[in-house]
Design a protein around this motif. Structure first.
Motif, PDB file in Angstrom:
ATOM      1  N   TRP A  83       0.840  -0.980  -0.035  1.00  0.00           N
ATOM      2  CA  TRP A  83       0.025   0.135  -0.360  1.00  0.00           C
ATOM      3  C   TRP A  83       1.295   1.114  -0.007  1.00  0.00           C
ATOM      4  CZ3 TRP A  83      -2.779  -2.669   4.679  1.00  0.00           C
ATOM      5  CH2 TRP A  83      -3.901  -3.721   3.582  1.00  0.00           C
ATOM      6  N   LEU A 127       1.030   3.889  -2.976  1.00  0.00           N
ATOM      7  CA  LEU A 127       0.608   5.366  -2.602  1.00  0.00           C
ATOM      8  C   LEU A 127       1.559   6.394  -2.915  1.00  0.00           C
ATOM      9  CD1 LEU A 127      -2.178   5.065   0.371  1.00  0.00           C
ATOM     10  CD2 LEU A 127      -2.641   5.087  -2.122  1.00  0.00           C
ATOM     11  N   ALA A 176     -10.803  18.079   0.173  1.00  0.00           N
ATOM     12  CA  ALA A 176     -12.279  17.840   1.562  1.00  0.00           C
ATOM     13  C   ALA A 176     -12.062  16.788   1.022  1.00  0.00           C
ATOM     14  CB  ALA A 176     -12.739  19.019   0.390  1.00  0.00           C
ATOM     15  N   ILE A 177     -12.030  15.688  -0.110  1.00  0.00           N
ATOM     16  CA  ILE A 177     -12.201  14.660  -0.204  1.00  0.00           C
ATOM     17  C   ILE A 177     -11.570  13.911   0.923  1.00  0.00           C
ATOM     18  CG2 ILE A 177     -11.517  12.636  -2.123  1.00  0.00           C
ATOM     19  CD1 ILE A 177     -11.523  14.800  -4.339  1.00  0.00           C
ATOM     20  N   LEU A 199     -14.298  13.611   3.427  1.00  0.00           N
ATOM     21  CA  LEU A 199     -15.332  12.220   2.718  1.00  0.00           C
ATOM     22  C   LEU A 199     -14.799  11.047   3.286  1.00  0.00           C
ATOM     23  CD1 LEU A 199     -17.980  12.128   1.740  1.00  0.00           C
ATOM     24  CD2 LEU A 199     -17.122  12.106  -0.093  1.00  0.00           C
ATOM     25  N   VAL A 200     -13.522  11.007   2.250  1.00  0.00           N
ATOM     26  CA  VAL A 200     -12.959   9.549   2.783  1.00  0.00           C
ATOM     27  C   VAL A 200     -12.551   9.044   4.148  1.00  0.00           C
ATOM     28  CG1 VAL A 200     -10.550   7.956   2.164  1.00  0.00           C
ATOM     29  CG2 VAL A 200     -11.172   9.666   0.602  1.00  0.00           C
ATOM     30  N   MET A 212     -16.858   8.439   5.507  1.00  0.00           N
ATOM     31  CA  MET A 212     -16.760   7.066   4.445  1.00  0.00           C
ATOM     32  C   MET A 212     -15.799   5.747   5.242  1.00  0.00           C
ATOM     33  SD  MET A 212     -19.380   7.557   3.110  1.00  0.00           S
ATOM     34  CE  MET A 212     -19.988   6.738   3.208  1.00  0.00           C
ATOM     35  N   SER A 213     -14.804   6.006   5.214  1.00  0.00           N
ATOM     36  CA  SER A 213     -14.549   4.914   6.207  1.00  0.00           C
ATOM     37  C   SER A 213     -14.580   4.700   7.309  1.00  0.00           C
ATOM     38  CB  SER A 213     -13.151   5.283   5.846  1.00  0.00           C
ATOM     39  OG  SER A 213     -11.990   4.780   6.966  1.00  0.00           O
ATOM     40  N   SER A 272     -18.425   3.002   6.731  1.00  0.00           N
ATOM     41  CA  SER A 272     -17.810   1.363   6.265  1.00  0.00           C
ATOM     42  C   SER A 272     -17.953   0.058   7.420  1.00  0.00           C
ATOM     43  CB  SER A 272     -16.667   1.706   5.073  1.00  0.00           C
ATOM     44  OG  SER A 272     -17.465   2.757   4.297  1.00  0.00           O
ATOM     45  N   HIS A 273     -16.934   0.603   8.127  1.00  0.00           N
ATOM     46  CA  HIS A 273     -16.633  -0.137   9.080  1.00  0.00           C
ATOM     47  C   HIS A 273     -17.197  -0.344   9.918  1.00  0.00           C
ATOM     48  CE1 HIS A 273     -11.919  -0.570   8.761  1.00  0.00           C
ATOM     49  NE2 HIS A 273     -11.880   0.723   8.919  1.00  0.00           N
ATOM     50  N   VAL A 299     -20.139  -1.019   9.154  1.00  0.00           N
ATOM     51  CA  VAL A 299     -21.474  -1.657   8.325  1.00  0.00           C
ATOM     52  C   VAL A 299     -21.320  -2.842   8.373  1.00  0.00           C
ATOM     53  CG1 VAL A 299     -22.345  -1.498   6.123  1.00  0.00           C
ATOM     54  CG2 VAL A 299     -22.103   0.274   6.407  1.00  0.00           C
ATOM     55  N   ASN A 300     -19.919  -2.922   7.875  1.00  0.00           N
ATOM     56  CA  ASN A 300     -18.909  -4.291   8.293  1.00  0.00           C
ATOM     57  C   ASN A 300     -19.586  -5.081   9.406  1.00  0.00           C
ATOM     58  OD1 ASN A 300     -16.579  -6.163   8.260  1.00  0.00           O
ATOM     59  ND2 ASN A 300     -16.742  -5.527   6.590  1.00  0.00           N
ATOM     60  N   ARG A 329     -22.989  -5.776   9.571  1.00  0.00           N
ATOM     61  CA  ARG A 329     -23.359  -7.334   8.929  1.00  0.00           C
ATOM     62  C   ARG A 329     -22.511  -8.947   8.770  1.00  0.00           C
ATOM     63  NH1 ARG A 329     -21.531  -4.673   2.686  1.00  0.00           N
ATOM     64  NH2 ARG A 329     -23.969  -3.371   2.138  1.00  0.00           N
ATOM     65  N   THR A 330     -21.513  -8.214   9.751  1.00  0.00           N
ATOM     66  CA  THR A 330     -20.776  -9.496   9.920  1.00  0.00           C
ATOM     67  C   THR A 330     -21.519  -9.899  11.341  1.00  0.00           C
ATOM     68  OG1 THR A 330     -18.490  -8.618  10.406  1.00  0.00           O
ATOM     69  CG2 THR A 330     -18.786 -10.643  11.098  1.00  0.00           C
TER      70      THR A 330
END
Lengths: 218, 111
Positions: B44, B48, B82-83, B86-87, B90-91, B94-95, B97-98, B101-102
């Motif tokens: 990674w 990057l 600014a993105i 957002l990243v 959203m990260s 997402s953690h 949500v994950n 779901r698990t």
């Protein structure tokens, strides 16, 4: 009124005066602002891709295997994507040279190099079409695929599709401007237009750098 | 720094060719990262770093940003940061949500 220096003081004076903030042709400022908005479009696409990839509980298909190609019995990981990357970088090089010839008022060379750039763009889109048909043939759909997480397909088609659309639009844009350059349409106005067209084309290459790293290599 | 006026970006072709070769080399390195199956943080980090280097050279030289005035440089290069906000958001989302779901859905495969 004008400090003329390009440091923080110059930055403040450029913004403070009641006059044009950007000392560039208006078309160039507008192209940059358009590209800034486009940055947000691709930025949010890639962020969306990150979100669904992090949120899914199924395994993400391994791009290295999904995008491998078998040539003469040997399987090469990501080979087509690597070639596409080199094609796009090459087209950026020929575009940069076209800008130089434009400012030299060498109409013929500028137009030829722009058309060569457009040609590389077409090759890129062609390889992308091949890649799309290969994946569709293997059963990849926006709602699912045989290799793993269902979100893979929608991310792939959305992101590379939008990028391919930009390349295709760029090919048309380049061809139109190249024809006008050749006809001497810009003899009076000057050849800033070649640089402005170049900005768009380099941006398409720039977006591909991010897609290549974050979607194909990650 | 080459002395082009702010509005007229004309630079020697040699400059472009050098950056062009550099971009080829950097792309080749990113391909090698995949080819040699480099894994984990190193992978990674390399991806990057190579990505930012390539993006930087394209914007700075091919798009002439390094020869523009700061007024334009700041107006175009700062807003995309600014993105990153957002990243970050959203990260975190997402953690969450994950994890949900698990915990609630991933016990048995859905029919």
């Amino acid at each position: 009124m004008d400090t003329g220096t390009n440091d923080l003081k110059g930055f403040v004076s450029d913004w403070a005066g009641d006059r044009a903030a950007f000392r560039v042709p208006w078309g160039k400022a507008m192209m940059w602002i358009f590209l800034l908005s486009d940055t947000f479009i691709f930025g949010t696409f890639l962020t969306g891709y990150m979100s669904v990839r992090m949120a899914t509980t199924s395994a993400w298909p391994n791009p290295s295997e999904v995008f491998s190609l078998t040539i003469a019995g040997t399987s090469y990981p990501l080979i087509l994507i690597a070639i596409m990357t080199f094609v796009l970088i090459t087209s950026s090089g020929t575009m940069a040279m076209a800008v130089n010839y434009g400012y030299q008022r060498n109409r013929k060379m500028a137009a030829i190099l722009m058309l060569v750039t457009a040609g590389f763009g077409l090759v890129f889109v062609g390889m992308q079409a091949f890649e799309w048909s290969k994946l569709i043939h293997e059963g990849v759909r926006p709602w699912g695929n045989p290799m793993g997480a269902a979100q893979f397909g929608s991310c792939f088609f959305m992101i590379t599709g939008f990028h391919g659309l930009h390349v295709s639009a760029g090919v048309i844009y380049l061809s139109i401007i190249a024809r006008r350059v050749l006809n001497g349409h810009y003899e009076k106005k000057g050849y800033d237009i070649v640089e402005i067209t170049g900005l768009y084309w380099h941006f398409v290459d720039l977006v591909w750098v991010f897609i290549f790293a974050l979607f194909y290599l990650w | 720094m080459s002395e082009a006026t702010a509005a007229h970006q004309q630079h020697p072709i040699g400059t472009y060719v050098k950056v062009w070769i550099l971009l080829f080399v950097l792309s080749f390195f990113s391909y090698l990262v995949d080819f040699f199956h480099v894994h984990g943080l190193l992978r990674w980090g390399l991806i990057l770093t190579l990505m930012m280097l390539k993006a930087g050279f394209i914007v700075a030289v091919f798009m002439h940003m390094k020869w523009e005035r700061l007024a334009l440089i700041f107006a175009i290069t700062l807003p995309p940061l600014a993105i990153l906000v957002l990243v970050g958001m959203m990260s975190a989302e997402s953690h969450y949500v994950n994890a949900n779901r698990t915990e609630h859905f991933a016990v048995a495969p859905l029919k």
